[in-house]
Design an enzyme around this catalytic site. Structure first.
Site, PDB file in Angstrom:
ATOM      1  N   HIS A  19      42.635  44.011  35.480  1.00 14.03           N
ATOM      2  CA  HIS A  19      42.849  42.730  36.156  1.00 14.03           C
ATOM      3  C   HIS A  19      43.807  41.880  35.330  1.00 14.03           C
ATOM      4  CE1 HIS A  19      41.070  39.626  39.063  1.00 14.03           C
ATOM      5  NE2 HIS A  19      41.975  38.952  38.359  1.00 14.03           N
ATOM      6  N   HIS A  21      47.487  39.617  36.143  1.00 12.06           N
ATOM      7  CA  HIS A  21      48.463  39.169  37.133  1.00 12.06           C
ATOM      8  C   HIS A  21      49.875  39.178  36.544  1.00 12.06           C
ATOM      9  CE1 HIS A  21      45.703  37.664  40.320  1.00 12.06           C
ATOM     10  NE2 HIS A  21      44.851  37.594  39.294  1.00 12.06           N
ATOM     11  N   ASP A  23      52.522  37.643  37.594  1.00 11.01           N
ATOM     12  CA  ASP A  23      53.102  36.302  37.544  1.00 11.01           C
ATOM     13  C   ASP A  23      52.317  35.375  36.623  1.00 11.01           C
ATOM     14  OD1 ASP A  23      50.957  36.367  39.250  1.00 11.01           O
ATOM     15  OD2 ASP A  23      51.832  35.091  40.789  1.00 11.01           O
ATOM     16  N   GLY A 180      43.498  34.330  45.998  1.00  9.85           N
ATOM     17  CA  GLY A 180      43.704  32.998  46.548  1.00  9.85           C
ATOM     18  C   GLY A 180      42.370  32.304  46.774  1.00  9.85           C
ATOM     19  N   HIS A 207      39.176  39.591  44.914  1.00  7.51           N
ATOM     20  CA  HIS A 207      38.722  38.467  44.098  1.00  7.51           C
ATOM     21  C   HIS A 207      37.488  37.848  44.751  1.00  7.51           C
ATOM     22  CE1 HIS A 207      42.666  38.694  42.171  1.00  7.51           C
ATOM     23  NE2 HIS A 207      42.308  37.728  41.336  1.00  7.51           N
ATOM     24  N   GLU A 210      34.198  34.111  41.674  1.00 12.02           N
ATOM     25  CA  GLU A 210      34.876  33.305  40.653  1.00 12.02           C
ATOM     26  C   GLU A 210      34.769  31.841  41.059  1.00 12.02           C
ATOM     27  OE1 GLU A 210      39.220  32.788  38.422  1.00 12.02           O
ATOM     28  OE2 GLU A 210      39.118  33.585  40.462  1.00 12.02           O
ATOM     29  N   ASP A 305      43.246  38.567  32.987  1.00 10.46           N
ATOM     30  CA  ASP A 305      43.582  37.713  34.130  1.00 10.46           C
ATOM     31  C   ASP A 305      45.031  37.235  34.040  1.00 10.46           C
ATOM     32  OD1 ASP A 305      43.119  36.577  36.571  1.00 10.46           O
ATOM     33  OD2 ASP A 305      41.983  34.864  35.818  1.00 10.46           O
TER      34      ASP A 305
END
Length: 370
Positions: A19, A21, A23, A180, A207, A210, A305
């Site tokens: 996991h 990202h 970006d 999202g 996801h 969270e 993350d």
């Protein structure tokens, strides 16, 4: 093994990262250079100050504020060249951190502002990954990296991204992700995507658990047919902790917690990020639920993350768990092996990661029990 001795070893340990990202892992200097090239205004003018700004914004305790930081990274990732550069640097940074297998997740739909098509974006990222793997190999580091294509919950392009992921399954894409806002955008919003992915035997991570609680995990598992849960830390809300008559710790699992554990659905837990976004009631790594979940035999994996926003790495995550939560070398081996077995590659490939890349790295360490 003493904490200091183990901490010294952590940078050299083999790591598996599920996991992370794309970006959320840019180098601050790269953000500056790419922003300058496209005229995007940033909140800081040098790499050190920019890195500090990202962390402070992410430390707000709000997931909404945390996600706002991505406007600056996404804004500078709108050309094939920029995507390829970011992907290559991510591979090199992970390899330097000892990561031997990684999955990079990102949302192609967010990178179309300058005229790229969805296939253009996937091919650009893969070109960068391939170059990064080659450069890492030339430096003596082995790493394999797959793409996870993310659909944004609120953008309603789920089936389009699902079809894109399946189309590139033999060209670097290993799975589908949904990310999202969790509240208000449940997995059954576009139920047809889960049927499509299942019919095409394609892996899914969602996801959940969270920003939202137990119901979001139930929806991910039962409606979205998720093979893994992105974060999933709120599963502790379905566990009652106490003590028995002798004063020993006692945990009573609810039906969903039993289901997740019984099926050994991997939890992609990101301790440092979770503290930033207040995903749990924990205020420190020491009391983060990851340790209790691991002790209860959930399929816990350890993840970063967003390395830029959290100023973290796999070495940093492991180090904090050792120094603050008392983790041992065996704990680190357990989550690494669990992550390898949860990777979105075929069984024989998972076994090769475990047997050829992970286990040998830990067997070199005296006292490690595998």
């Amino acid at each position: 093994m003493s904490d200091p001795a183990l901490v010294d070893l952590i940078p050299s340990l083999p790591k598996v990262l599920l996991h992370d990202h794309l970006d959320g892992g840019l180098r601050p200097q790269t953000v500056l250079e790419l922003a300058d090239a496209v005229g995007h205004e940033l909140p800081a003018a040098d790499a050190a100050a920019l890195g500090e700004w990202f962390q402070q914004a992410a430390d707000s305790g709000s997931l909404v504020r945390y996600l706002e930081t991505f406007e600056h990274t996404v804004a500078v990732m709108q050309t094939p060249e920029a995507l390829a550069r970011v992907a290559k640097e991510a591979v090199l940074d992970l390899a330097a951190d000892g990561v031997v297998y990684a999955e990079q997740r990102w949302a192609p739909e967010q990178h179309l502002r300058a005229g790229m098509t969805l296939p253009d974006t996937v091919e650009a990222v893969q070109a960068g990954i391939d170059e990064g793997v080659r450069e890492a190999a030339a430096a003596g580091r082995t790493i394999r990296v797959g793409q996870l294509l993310t659909a944004m919950r609120h953008a309603d392009r789920w089936i389009e991204i699902g079809e894109l992921a399946v189309a590139y399954r033999d060209a670097g894409v290993v799975g589908f992700d949904l990310a999202g806002p969790e509240d208000g955008f449940p997995p059954d919003r576009h139920a047809e995507v889960w049927r499509f992915l299942a019919e095409n035997d394609f892996p899914v991570t969602i996801h959940a658990g969270e920003a939202a609680g137990v119901p979001s995990i139930a929806q991910a598992v039962h409606r979205g047919q998720a093979d893994r849960i992105g974060h999933g830390v709120r599963i502790v809300d379905d566990i009652t902790f106490g003590t028995d008559a002798d004063g020993s710790p006692l945990a009573t699992l609810g039906s969903l917690a039993h289901w997740v554990r019984d099926h050994q659905i991997p939890l992609e837990i990101c301790p440092v990020s979770n503290l930033q976004t207040s995903a749990t009631a924990a205020t420190s790594v020491a009391d983060h639920p990851v340790t209790r979940l691991k002790e209860l035999d959930f399929a816990v994996t350890l993840n970063t993350d967003n390395r830029l926003m959290s100023r973290t790495s796999m070495t940093h995550e492991m180090t904090r768990l050792v120094t603050e939560a008392g983790w041992t070398i065996d704990d680190l081996a357990d989550v690494t092996i669990a992550a390898a077995w949860g990777a979105f590659v075929h069984h024989d490939e998972r076994r090769a990661i475990v047997d050829e890349l992970v286990v040998p790295g830990y067997q070199k360490i005296e006292g490690a029990q595998l």
